[in-house]
Each structure stands twice: as structure tokens, then as C-alpha cells.
Design an enzyme around this catalytic site. Structure first.
Site, short mmCIF file in Angstrom:
data_model
loop_
_atom_site.label_atom_id
_atom_site.label_comp_id
_atom_site.label_asym_id
_atom_site.label_seq_id
_atom_site.Cartn_x
_atom_site.Cartn_y
_atom_site.Cartn_z
N LYS A 166 4.54 -14.81 0.27
CA LYS A 166 4.66 -15.62 -1.05
C LYS A 166 5.54 -15.65 -1.44
O LYS A 166 6.15 -14.65 -2.38
CB LYS A 166 2.94 -14.80 -1.90
CG LYS A 166 2.43 -15.49 -3.10
CD LYS A 166 1.84 -16.02 -3.19
CE LYS A 166 1.83 -17.27 -4.45
NZ LYS A 166 1.20 -18.81 -4.48
N ASP A 208 -1.18 -18.33 -0.27
CA ASP A 208 -2.91 -18.79 -0.78
C ASP A 208 -2.78 -20.16 0.34
O ASP A 208 -4.81 -20.65 0.51
CB ASP A 208 -2.90 -19.63 -2.25
CG ASP A 208 -1.35 -20.03 -2.08
OD1 ASP A 208 -0.30 -20.01 -1.46
OD2 ASP A 208 -0.92 -20.48 -3.24
N TYR A 249 0.91 -1.31 -0.30
CA TYR A 249 0.35 -0.25 0.29
C TYR A 249 0.81 1.17 0.25
O TYR A 249 0.53 2.25 -0.01
CB TYR A 249 -1.10 -0.09 1.29
CG TYR A 249 -2.15 -0.66 1.42
CD1 TYR A 249 -2.21 -1.81 0.00
CD2 TYR A 249 -2.86 -1.10 1.64
CE1 TYR A 249 -3.58 -2.48 -0.44
CE2 TYR A 249 -3.67 -2.07 2.20
CZ TYR A 249 -3.76 -3.35 0.55
OH TYR A 249 -4.99 -3.53 0.85
N ASP A 268 -4.68 -7.65 5.05
CA ASP A 268 -5.98 -7.02 4.67
C ASP A 268 -6.82 -8.05 4.19
O ASP A 268 -7.94 -8.11 4.73
CB ASP A 268 -5.69 -5.75 3.54
CG ASP A 268 -7.21 -5.34 3.67
OD1 ASP A 268 -7.58 -5.14 4.46
OD2 ASP A 268 -7.10 -3.90 2.70
MG MG Z 1 -9.92 -4.42 4.74
#
Ligand code: MG
Ligand code: NAI
Length: 370
Positions: free
Chosen positions: A201, A234, A151, A258
Site C-alpha cells: 500500500k 485494496d 504483527y 492474513d
Molecule cells: Mg487469518
């Protein structure tokens, strides 16, 4: 509240008894659940008698955008900086203003105040049905890296609108940023069940996520008492559904944290249940407390939003401010409300937001006036 129990990093000046709170309800159900949380906080402060909350409300969001062409004023950071804490409902209303604009004030506060640790507990309650077929007892705390990662705003669009358009969005992962969030997670795990799972990941993202692996290897030796594990995001998503009871503290990058915390909401029964704390563990800046959910335009204005995520965010705020007893009282009142069948529609009941708030107030021993 156990997830913020006494670690050295979480100490608070004991003398502060009048707490100033910047209240930013935002949009949609953010406004309803903020009202509910403030009502409960006022009531618990009054019942406790040893502290008070001085709330200052800021009506930023879609209405402000209509008038000023921006979601919040330019001096947003200077405005909220002097407060002891910030409480946010939720921002965003895609039919009224662009989503990536509505989120700017929140992301700016998180990044500029270095609220790097986002703690998002998720647990099952007696009386609330999980969305899972199993009856697993879930009690996890996702610690989301909140100040950088995916982000971080760096990138651009080239030849916009043409067939040759390209977009570049760069993530930023610093060794210091990874190390401090992992140490925060380890310290938190020591106050819980001594287990930490790091989510990456690193099989596909060979620069950033492999660095997360390297930092974990370096840091975990300092916490031999904490059982450490790592999973790719995942697989973690699958395991949240398949064996959620196995997770204690989960540390993840900004984006992965998130995504996984919407899932952690669903598996305990509803996204509307889960609180969060955006913390500056150095206590240089005011920390920000908000439910995990967004502004839910699909149910906005109907008066049926579950206020519990916001109410428990208020409890986390009190805990952070040092009012641990009052925080625990709210937690207990919520547990009792659920156990006695008080439920909003998202968890299978028919109470309105106000009725659910009244149920919690009653169990706090506060007379409900109307
Ligand atoms: Mg959220
Ligand atoms: P959302 O979290 O607002 O809603 C997802 C689903 O969960 C909806 O069906 C909603 O009705 C339900 N839900 C959420 N909270 C609930 C509650 N307290 N009680 C009952 N049901 C609840 O996520 P969505 O729909 O993706 O986003 C809506 C807006 O919120 C967007 O503008 C988005 O950008 C914004 N958003 C803001 C956040 C924040 O302020 N921190 C976080 C997430 C989304």
C-alpha cells in the site's frame, strides 16, 4: 505437491524416517480438524510403510488458560523445539479468553523460530463451487511475510481508560526480511507458473511499503524469467474477486497476507478448504503447519467443520519432511472425494467432519473401522 517442489532452499535430509510431530489442537474446531488430519496422516504413513509419525499432543488453549491463567506454558518454545514439525489446529475462543492472549503462543513460535515464510495455497476443485459467479479456475499461493511487519509487537497504550487515551502500534519492516520473503516467492514462482505479484500500500504508507517497492526493484533483476507485478492491497482485494485466475504467487506483508488469505478461501468455496505452512526455510527450527481458518466458535461442537484445510496442511507437512509421494496421495484422495460429491455443509454438502474424513480415508485405500 507442486507449491513446495524441489527448490534448493527446500531440501530435506533424506535419511529421516521417523518424524516427531508436536500436535497442538488448540480450541473450537481446531480440535476436530486436528483429529481428522492426524487420522489421515497415520493412515497414509501406514499405507506407505517407509516412514512413521510419532505424535505428541499438547492440550494448550482455553482449558489450559482456565487452570493456569495463560494459554500455554512458559517453556513452550523449549518444549516444541526438538520436534521435526509442529501441527496446529486453531487457537482462540473469545467468550472464554481474550483473543489477543490466545494467539500469543502461535505468534511467538512464528517469530522466535523465524518461520518467516507462510505459504497458503488456494485452488478450485472439481465438485466444489466457488463463491464467485464466474467459473474461474483458481490456483494461487499467497506467501505471507510471517515474522515481522504489522504483527511485530511494539507499542503501548497511554492514559488507558481516560478520554485522552492513545494507542501506538508500530510495524517493523526490515530490508533483509523483505528481501528473503520476495526471494522465497520468486523461487516458488519458478516451480509454478512463473508469475509473482507483490502486494503493498505504498501510495499511503510511504516508509515501510515504499521500501518494499525498492527491494522488489533490486531483487527482480535476478529473476528475469518470472513475470512480476505489484498491486495495492485494496486493488488486489478487488482483483481476487474480479480475476482470481490471473494470480500465481502473491507475496504480501504479514497483515495483508492474513486478510487476503481469508478472501482466497472464500473465492475457492470455503475458508475451511485452505492449508498453510509456516516455514523456516533454513530448517534450523521446526516448521509449523495449520489450516488457514480459525477456531470457528459459531460451529464448534457441532461436528460439521470441514477438515480438508487441516488434512491438506498435514500433506504440506509430509511434503516438507520429504514424503512427497504420501503428500501427493492425500491431495489426490481429497480431489477424488470432492469430485465424487463428498462435501461438508460449508461447501453445500451434508457430511459431518468424521464422514468427510472417512471419505478421504476410503480414497486412500484405508478401510474405515466403525
Ligand atoms: Mg487469518
Ligand atoms: P474463523 O476462521 O474461525 O471463522 C470464520 C468463518 O468461517 C466462520 O463462519 C466459520 O464457521 C467459518 N469456518 C472456518 N473454518 C471452517 C471450517 N473448517 N469448516 C467450516 N466453516 C469454517 O475466524 P473468526 O470467526 O474470525 O475467528 C474465530 C476465532 O479463531 C477467534 O478467536 C480468532 O482469533 C481465531 N483465529 C485463529 C487463527 C489461528 O489459530 N491461526 C486464525 C484465525 C482466527
Amino acid at each position: 505437491m507442486l507449491w513446495l517442489a524441489d527448490t534448493a532452499a527446500l531440501k530435506m535430509e533424506p535419511s529421516l524416517k521417523n518424524y516427531s510431530i508436536a500436535v497442538y489442537p488448540g480450541d473450537g474446531i481446531g480440535v476436530d480438524v486436528t483429529d481428522a488430519a492426524m487420522c489421515v496422516l497415520d493412515a497414509v504413513a501406514q499405507a506407505d510403510g517407509s516412514f512413521s509419525l510419532d505424535q505428541t499432543r499438547f492440550d494448550w488453549g482455553a482449558d489450559y488458560f482456565d487452570k493456569h491463567g495463560k494459554p500455554a506454558p512458559d517453556d513452550l518454545l523449549d518444549t516444541v523445539r526438538p520436534f521435526n514439525a509442529i501441527f496446529l489446529g486453531a487457537v482462540g475462543y473469545p467468550s472464554r479468553y481474550p483473543d489477543h492472549v490466545s494467539l500469543i503462543p502461535l505468534v511467538t513460535i512464528r517469530q522466535k523460530f523465524d518461520l518467516y515464510s507462510c505459504v497458503r495455497p488456494a485452488r478450485t476443485y472439481q465438485g466444489v463451487r466457488s463463491l464467485l459467479a464466474s467459473n474461474a479456475t483458481i490456483d494461487m499461493a499467497v506467501v505471507r511475510e510471517n515474522s515481522e511487519g504489522e504483527y511485530f509487537t511494539c507499542g503501548g497504550r497511554f492514559k488507558q481508560g481516560s478520554d485522552d487515551e492513545i494507542a501506538i502500534q508500530t510495524g517493523l519492516h526490515s530490508r533483509k526480511g523483505i528481501e528473503r520473503i520476495l526471494r522465497f516467492g520468486f523461487d516458488l514462482a519458478r516451480t509454478r507458473r512463473n508469475k509473482l505479484t507483490m502486494i503493498t500500500k505504498s501510495n499511503a504508507m510511504k516508509f515501510s511499503m515504499v521500501m518494499w517497492d525498492n527491494v522488489l526493484e533490486q531483487v527482480q533483476g535476478d529473476y528475469p524469467d518470472v513475470e512480476t507485478d505489484k498491486q495495492h492491497v485494496d486493488a488486489a482485494a478487488m482483483n481476487f474477486v474480479r480475476m482470481p485466475e490471473k494470480f500465481d504467487v502473491v507475496v504480501a506483508s504479514n497483515l495483508f497476507g492474513d486478510i487476503l488469505t481469508d478472501l482466497s478461501g472464500a473465492i475457492v468455496g470455503s475458508l475451511g478448504l485452505n492449508p498453510s505452512a509456516n516455514l523456516d526455510p533454513t530448517r534450523q527450527f521446526p516448521s509449523l503447519f495449520e489450516p488457514v481458518h480459525g477456531s470457528a466458535p459459531d460451529i464448534a461442537g457441532k461436528g460439521i467443520a470441514n477438515p480438508v484445510g487441516a488434512i491438506l496442511s498435514g500433506a504440506m507437512m509430509l511434503d516438507w519432511l520429504g514424503e512427497k509421494e504420501a503428500a501427493a496421495r492425500i491431495q489426490t484422495a481429497v480431489e477424488q472425494s470432492f469430485a465424487q460429491g463428498c462435501l461438508t455443509p460449508d461447501v453445500g454438502g451434508d457430511l459431518t467432519t468424521d464422514q468427510m474424513t472417512e471419505a478421504v480415508l476410503e480414497r486412500l485405500g484405508v478401510a474405515v473401522g466403525n
